[in-house]
Design a protein around this motif. Structure first.
Motif, short mmCIF file in Angstrom:
data_model
loop_
_atom_site.label_atom_id
_atom_site.label_comp_id
_atom_site.label_asym_id
_atom_site.label_seq_id
_atom_site.Cartn_x
_atom_site.Cartn_y
_atom_site.Cartn_z
N LEU B 28 -7.79 77.38 -22.32
CA LEU B 28 -7.74 78.07 -21.04
C LEU B 28 -8.94 77.77 -20.12
CD1 LEU B 28 -6.18 81.51 -22.03
CD2 LEU B 28 -5.10 79.56 -20.92
N VAL B 33 -9.52 79.29 -16.45
CA VAL B 33 -9.28 80.70 -16.79
C VAL B 33 -10.29 81.12 -17.86
CG1 VAL B 33 -7.62 82.37 -17.70
CG2 VAL B 33 -6.85 80.50 -16.23
N THR B 35 -11.21 84.57 -18.30
CA THR B 35 -11.15 86.02 -18.53
C THR B 35 -9.97 86.40 -19.43
OG1 THR B 35 -9.82 86.30 -16.54
CG2 THR B 35 -12.21 86.53 -16.30
N ALA B 36 -9.43 85.42 -20.16
CA ALA B 36 -8.28 85.71 -21.03
C ALA B 36 -8.74 85.97 -22.45
CB ALA B 36 -7.28 84.55 -21.00
N SER B 37 -8.00 86.79 -23.16
CA SER B 37 -8.31 87.07 -24.57
C SER B 37 -7.03 87.50 -25.28
CB SER B 37 -9.37 88.17 -24.67
OG SER B 37 -8.87 89.36 -24.11
N GLY B 38 -7.13 87.61 -26.59
CA GLY B 38 -6.00 88.12 -27.38
C GLY B 38 -4.72 87.35 -27.20
N VAL B 39 -4.81 86.03 -27.15
CA VAL B 39 -3.60 85.22 -26.99
C VAL B 39 -2.87 85.13 -28.33
CG1 VAL B 39 -2.63 83.00 -26.27
CG2 VAL B 39 -4.74 83.85 -25.20
#
Lengths: 94, 94
Positions: B28, B33, B35-39
């Motif tokens: 990401l 990107v 600020t993404a987590s927990g994918v």
């Protein structure tokens, strides 16, 4: 900042042959299921985005859904917001 | 008989490492990107079942969800009814 949890559903387009779905469908009679049809197998992606607002978060996820999670030529992707949690407590407690 | 359209969602259990989700998460930042987590990456299976009633149809799909579509040791499966269409017209027309 708010944490937004999204679900992205990626499915093969109607007109596209879905070999995985066909394989599942053909194995169903062996499990005693003879009344199933239209089996389609796709992906489900869950992710959390930190953003100031839902619009901003959704824009990012829509972009990822079409650029990274799916192949727009053969798949459709849809985005659903399933949870939003503010990181600042709203009841006055720290 | 009625046609019931179901969606089965299969996701890796919380405690289980999800290599596909991790690979997506690590890619990401290259797409801007951060600020993404927990994918988490799972499967979405759609299918139609002919049955006399919803209970009967759901029982069959629940069984398939746990015997065929998922591995209960490492995955959770949930079943959702999304559409039900009776094959007998209710407006009196043939």
């Amino acid at each position: 900042m708010t944490s937004f949890r999204f679900v992205v559903s990626v499915m093969p387009k109607e007109a596209i042959l879905d070999p995985q779905g066909r394989a599942v469908e053909q194995s169903l009679p062996h499990l005693g299921v003879t009344t199933a049809s239209g089996v389609r197998v796709g992906r489900r992606v869950e992710l959390t985005l930190e953003a100031a607002g839902e619009t901003e978060a959704r824009e990012t996820v829509e972009r990822l859904a079409h650029e990274l999670f799916s192949n727009p030529l053969i798949e459709t992707a849809s985005v659903e917001l399933v949870d939003a949690t503010s990181s600042i407590a709203t009841d006055g407690r720290p």
